[in-house]
Design an enzyme around this catalytic site. Structure first.
Site, mmCIF file in Angstrom:
data_model
loop_
_atom_site.group_PDB
_atom_site.id
_atom_site.type_symbol
_atom_site.label_atom_id
_atom_site.label_comp_id
_atom_site.label_asym_id
_atom_site.label_seq_id
_atom_site.Cartn_x
_atom_site.Cartn_y
_atom_site.Cartn_z
ATOM 1 N N CYS A 42 -1.024 13.957 -1.184
ATOM 2 C CA CYS A 42 -0.646 12.626 -1.954
ATOM 3 C C CYS A 42 -0.151 13.179 -3.305
ATOM 4 O O CYS A 42 0.550 14.393 -3.422
ATOM 5 C CB CYS A 42 -1.768 11.857 -2.235
ATOM 6 N N ARG A 82 7.997 7.147 -4.561
ATOM 7 C CA ARG A 82 7.535 8.634 -4.817
ATOM 8 C C ARG A 82 8.169 9.521 -3.956
ATOM 9 O O ARG A 82 8.840 10.679 -4.334
ATOM 10 C CB ARG A 82 6.358 8.530 -5.234
#
Length: 276
Positions: A231, A172
């Protein structure tokens, strides 16, 4: 204070003169509510806390899990029996993310004595119960600001001028996949630091010296004592914050995280394995 406690030490404290308040924060990203699992069996005396409803505000401009309204959070903590001088231990059943979110919020709002159960429920070898406790109302009044909090501008600046860690999976960060948010990639200048590397195969946090070495290798050190972390939506980053605290660093959380950053089309996006 050490931000974690072993299952053995927790069992001893629960039988002692000042047992901690236990918060069961079972949560799975995109999964069902953890309340049924809690009702099926929890550490004796533990109170269930709903991450989506009590540890986060409604999704929107602030991201998928913005910080909760302080009055909602305070009421939830008092309902659990927490007062300013009450020791607290949080736990969950998967990855430590939910427990760490509760830990960070309590620390951020001024509670001095809160820890995460190392290894979560899987590390607990004592009995479980199905009885739902009804603790006496606590008196804790949250006062935000005890830990550093980053907004989007602050996170971008720290990525350029200090150290901002991206706690998501490497793919990611690199922009190879993005299963949830609008855009793939990372905040320019941020350094990849997946949370999975903070724990061992059993889900226990790695030793303080190991974690300190990890974060020093990523850029922390004498000149960089406050380390930013983000995050996807500010939940798994809290686990990174616990690891940073174990290692002796001060974690600064970007609560909006990638879910807030990526929804703003004016914000730059970097891809690839390097900070950018």
């Amino acid at each position: 204070m050490n931000p974690i406690v072993s299952a053995t030490d927790l069992a001893s404290e629960l039988s002692g003169p000042t047992p901690p308040v236990l918060l069961d924060v079972r949560y799975q990203l995109g999964g069902p509510n953890g309340r049924p699992d809690y009702e099926a069996g929890h550490i004796p005396g533990a109170v269930f806390v709903d991450l989506e409803a009590e540890l986060a505000g409604p999704p929107g401009a602030g991201g998928r899990h913005p910080l909760p309204d302080v009055t909602v959070f305070g009421a939830a903590m008092r309902r659990a029996g927490i007062s300013a001088g009450t020791p607290v231990v949080t736990y969950d059943g998967d990855k430590g993310w939910g427990a760490a979110r509760a830990w960070w919020l309590l620390r951020f709002t001024g509670h001095p004595h809160v820890r995460v159960l190392d290894g979560g429920l899987a590390a607990w070898t004592g009995p479980l119960e199905t009885k739902i406790p009804e603790p006496a109302e606590g008196t804790f009044v949250p006062e935000p600001g005890a830990l550093p909090l980053l907004d989007a501008d602050g996170a971008g600046a720290l990525a350029r001028e200090g150290l901002l860690l991206d706690a998501r999976a490497g793919e990611r960060y690199r922009g190879e996949v993005e299963p949830i948010d609008r855009v793939a990639g990372h905040i320019p200048g941020a350094v990849s630091a997946p949370t999975t590397e903070n724990v061992d195969e059993a889900g226990l946090f790695r030793p303080r010296e190991w974690l300190a070495g990890r974060f020093v290798a990523l850029g922390a050190g004498e000149d960089v004592k406050t380390v930013g972390v983000y995050c996807g939506s500010g939940v798994s980053a809290a686990q990174q914050a616990v690891a940073l605290a174990i290692a002796g660093f001060t974690p600064a959380l970007y609560a909006g995280s990638w879910s807030q950053w990526s929804r703003d089309e004016s914000r730059p996006v970097a891809t690839g394995p390097q900070p950018g």
